[in-house]
Write an enzyme that holds these catalytic residues in place. Structure first.
Site: not given
Ligand code: NAP
Length: 278
Positions: A188, A86, A135, A91
């Site tokens: 991204y 996950n 995504s 970006f």
């Molecule tokens: N939100 C959306 O609309 C959306 C849509 C499509 C896809 N996604 C995808 O869903 C996934 C989760 O995103 P989210 O929306 O929940 O965002 P988020 O709240 O920003 O969570 C991202 C998580 O990834 C962690 N992370 C980043 N770099 C890392 C690394 N090198 N090693 C381990 N953990 C790391 C972050 O840790 P820190 O707290 O330490 O930064 C955080 O726990 C991502 O892959 C994102 O691209 C999200």
């Protein structure tokens, strides 16, 4: 004991995946995070709800960290049944250092996901499932060049070939020619198309697993979700954003190398346009 791990689970969608797994899954749920303080705090928050994930540090951008997690799991659990890749970063458009920022996005989202699978792959148990978070932007049609799309979608594509493509993209960014070469202007998007292509390539590899472990690998699109990644904008709550990953990990049967959309439909990654996303 069945065992599962979720990367990037200290907040957002990953945290909600862990929460739901603790509620629904009869096994040991590993809440992992790159930052131990944030990860422990998230696990503590769940304990107050009567849920008991186990925290372990895991930075997917650091191969040593992934190896430590593998060694811990090998010793204490013996293997993994469910791996939710996950963790991801967006970006940052405000930065002046476009090439450096693009490198970070590709390194975490694509190479980090790949390294997690490569290092944890040997300890996946029979019937294990890998769920890669892509995504809407990971749909193949988001890459403007038909020649690049053909290379990304080739049935002969290998992990090495895909890594070569991701490095070619970064080289084109450094030379300022990525848009004219047809990659588009979003690192991204390229990273998430890379994750979706990786899912298909990995499934082909696991289909030929000499140990015949029947491992499945699928991609998911969570939908536009209110988390830090989107500045808390979005159609879905983080709990709703976890649905497609939970569906692919727990509910769906027989999915192999597929892409689960936010409405839980299995979509055609090769189609000329992406399906609507809510
Ligand atoms: N939100 C959306 O609309 C959306 C849509 C499509 C896809 N996604 C995808 O869903 C996934 C989760 O995103 P989210 O929306 O929940 O965002 P988020 O709240 O920003 O969570 C991202 C998580 O990834 C962690 N992370 C980043 N770099 C890392 C690394 N090198 N090693 C381990 N953990 C790391 C972050 O840790 P820190 O707290 O330490 O930064 C955080 O726990 C991502 O892959 C994102 O691209 C999200």
């Amino acid at each position: 004991m069945p065992t599962e791990g979720v990367t990037g689970a200290n907040k957002g969608i990953g945290y909600e995946i862990v929460k739901a797994l603790c509620q629904r899954y009869n096994g040991h749920v590993y809440l992992t995070a790159r930052n131990a303080i944030k990860g422990n705090a998230a696990a503590c928050k769940l304990r107050k709800l009567g849920l008991y994930p186990i925290f372990h540090q895991l930075d997917i951008g650091d191969e040593e960290s992934i190896k430590k997690f593998r060694d811990y799991i090998t010793k204490h659990e013996g293997g993994i049944d469910l791996l939710f890749n996950n963790a991801g970063v967006s970006f940052n458009e405000c930065t002046q250092a476009y090439a450096k920022e693009a490198e970070n996005v590709i390194n975490v989202n694509y190479f980090g996901t790949l390294h997690a699978v490569e290092i944890l792959g040997p300890i996946l148990r029979y019937g294990a499932r890998i769920i890669n978070t892509s995504s809407f932007f990971g749909h193949l049609s988001n890459i403007p060049s038909s020649s690049l799309r053909n290379r990304l979608a080739a049935r002969s594509l290998t992990v090495d070939g895909l890594c070569h493509l991701m490095n070619e993209y970064l080289s084109d960014v450094r030379n300022g020619v990525h848009v004219t070469k047809g990659w588009g202007d979003s690192p991204y998007t390229v990273s998430k198309v890379g994750v979706a292509a990786l899912t298909i390539v990995l499934q082909r590899m696991f289909d030929n697993d000499p140990e015949k472990r029947q491992i499945s690998v699928n991609s998911v699109h969570p939908g536009y979700t209110q988390t830090d990644l989107t500045g808390n904008m979005g159609t879905y709550t983080a709990e709703e954003g976890a649905r497609s990953a939970l569906f692919a990990g727990l509910d769906a049967e027989g999915l192999r190398g597929q892409f689960v959309w936010d409405n839980l439909a299995i979509i055609d990654w090769y189609a000329a346009t992406p399906p609507k996303s809510f």
